[in-house]
Design a protein around this motif. Structure first.
Motif, short mmCIF file in Angstrom:
data_model
loop_
_atom_site.label_atom_id
_atom_site.label_comp_id
_atom_site.label_asym_id
_atom_site.label_seq_id
_atom_site.Cartn_x
_atom_site.Cartn_y
_atom_site.Cartn_z
N ASP A 1 81.27 110.92 -21.35
CA ASP A 1 81.41 112.28 -21.87
C ASP A 1 82.88 112.69 -21.93
OD1 ASP A 1 78.69 112.37 -21.99
OD2 ASP A 1 78.43 113.59 -20.18
N TYR A 2 83.16 113.68 -22.76
CA TYR A 2 84.50 114.25 -22.88
C TYR A 2 85.55 113.21 -23.29
CZ TYR A 2 82.06 117.85 -20.22
OH TYR A 2 81.13 118.77 -19.79
N THR A 3 85.18 112.37 -24.27
CA THR A 3 86.13 111.38 -24.79
C THR A 3 86.88 112.00 -25.96
OG1 THR A 3 84.70 109.55 -24.14
CG2 THR A 3 86.40 109.09 -25.78
N LEU A 4 88.20 112.03 -25.89
CA LEU A 4 89.02 112.59 -26.95
C LEU A 4 89.07 111.66 -28.15
CD1 LEU A 4 91.88 113.96 -24.69
CD2 LEU A 4 90.43 115.36 -26.20
N PRO A 5 89.26 112.20 -29.35
CA PRO A 5 89.35 111.35 -30.54
C PRO A 5 90.64 110.54 -30.55
CG PRO A 5 89.88 113.62 -31.09
CD PRO A 5 89.41 113.64 -29.66
N LEU B 1 79.01 112.18 -15.77
CA LEU B 1 79.86 111.97 -16.93
C LEU B 1 79.43 110.76 -17.76
CD1 LEU B 1 83.42 112.60 -15.41
CD2 LEU B 1 81.95 114.20 -16.65
N LEU B 2 78.35 110.08 -17.34
CA LEU B 2 77.89 108.89 -18.04
C LEU B 2 76.48 109.10 -18.57
CD1 LEU B 2 79.04 106.08 -15.53
CD2 LEU B 2 80.24 106.90 -17.57
N THR B 3 76.26 108.60 -19.79
CA THR B 3 74.94 108.65 -20.42
C THR B 3 74.55 107.24 -20.83
OG1 THR B 3 75.37 110.88 -21.27
CG2 THR B 3 73.56 109.63 -22.28
#
Length: 357
Positions: free
Chosen positions: A112-116, A96-98
């Motif tokens: 990853d998959y961070t909501l606005p 989940l990390l880049t």
């Protein structure tokens, strides 16, 4: 920490709204010290509703503070935390990390998959999500149940020794523990020869056990008071469930075109009438325009700023002005004028007195 400041300075806030959290060696006011947008806070004026929301979600919170300690990737996503600062290289161990940058011994990772900052939700979500279940793992899983996704926190079962709890890891992942006995203030967690001690455990936050591999053994032991029954439960976080939640909630995103400390603007398309969820603490100083018309604001989940939106495409603008600012400025101006006039009259009276002498 100069490394942190250099890394954050390289982020481009014009690309997308983001918040940052210092994951290792965190304190309550990292953002204020090192100049990056954050959610953790220690202040005598801390928002009580935010403190309660953090506590219910499994983060450490007290009377005048709240922090990201105990946060799961789901909580990070709901709070729009897009970046994490680490004191060690996570490498490729967490899918989940880049990696987004490195300075010295500090690594910056994009989550990853961070909501606005804002997105549309149904009225049913507000009505049905139970935030008062006690165990924060149950609270997060209940959100998943309302959304119709898999649970993000899957309970695993080990050996309960009363004052200790051990679990042999069977599947790789991020693990968390919850201690329901409020008499226990400190818990020692050991992984083989390594160990760490968590304090303030009686505040009810989730213990972040980190990413564990099959074959490793996790041992939790009550430190204070020694011999106390832990009443521990251990969970593995589901990356796939997070993806499902993200895909469900990001369908109706508030696409920001402008954001400053006091103003936000963007567009959103609602398939059905609903609410605009924002991770902005509710405050009476916020005014909202929907398609140029003033909209009534209120609290969402007893915490966040929200407005109701009809179906269709909309432009949503938000502006912030502290409540009472104009009245206070007017009073200050009148007071300053009165003092100036009094000073002038005083000098005039003194001059007249000297002339008479």
């Amino acid at each position: 920490n100069q490394d942190v400041m250099d890394l954050v300075a390289g982020l481009n806030p014009e690309e997308v709204f983001y918040r940052v959290e210092k994951v290792d060696g965190k304190t309550k006011n990292d953002g204020a010290w090192m100049n990056f947008p954050t959610v953790s806070l220690f202040s005598s004026t801390a928002n009580a509703d935010m403190t309660e929301f953090f506590r219910r979600m499994g983060c450490e919170a007290s009377t005048n503070s709240y922090s990201i300690e105990g946060s799961t990737p789901l909580v990070d996503s709901l709070l729009s935390i897009r970046y994490g600062l680490y004191d060690w290289n996570q490498g490729s161990s967490n899918p989940l990390l880049t990696l987004a940058g490195q300075e010295g011994n500090t690594w910056l990772y994009r989550k990853d998959y961070t909501l606005p900052l804002g997105f549309g939700i149904s009225m049913d979500l507000e009505d049905n999500w139970q935030l008062d279940l006690g165990n924060p793992a149950d609270v997060q899983n209940d959100l998943c149940a309302v959304l119709g996704t898999s649970w993000v926190l899957e309970e695993v079962y080990g050996e309960d020794g009363g004052s200790s709890y051990s679990y042999g890891v069977e599947q790789e992942g991020e693990y968390y523990a919850y201690i329901s006995n409020r008499q226990v203030k400190e818990v020692k967690v050991s992984w083989g020869e390594e160990s760490t001690t968590y304090d303030n455990v009686n505040r009810g936050y989730l213990l972040e056990l980190g990413r564990c591999l099959p074959g490793e053994e996790i041992l939790l032991t009550a430190v204070d008071p020694a011999g106390a029954d832990l009443s521990a439960r251990v969970y593995r976080f589901s990356d796939d469930a997070l993806r499902q939640v993200y895909e469900t909630l990001s369908r109706e995103s508030w696409n920001l075109t402008e954001w400053t400390d006091t103003a936000l603007a963007g567009t959103i398309t609602m398939e059905h009438p609903g609410l605009l969820y924002t991770s902005i603490p509710y405050d009476r100083g916020w005014s909202v325009l929907v398609d140029g018309e003033e909209a009534e604001t209120r609290k969402l989940f007893d915490t966040f700023l929200t407005v109701e939106l009809p179906a269709g495409s909309h432009t949503v603008e938000m502006h912030y002005e502290p409540e009472g600012l104009r009245a206070g400025a007017a009073i200050t101006a009148v007071s300053a004028g009165s003092l100036a006039a009094a000073a002038v009259l005083g000098r005039w009276a003194e001059r007249k007195k000297k002339e008479r002498r």
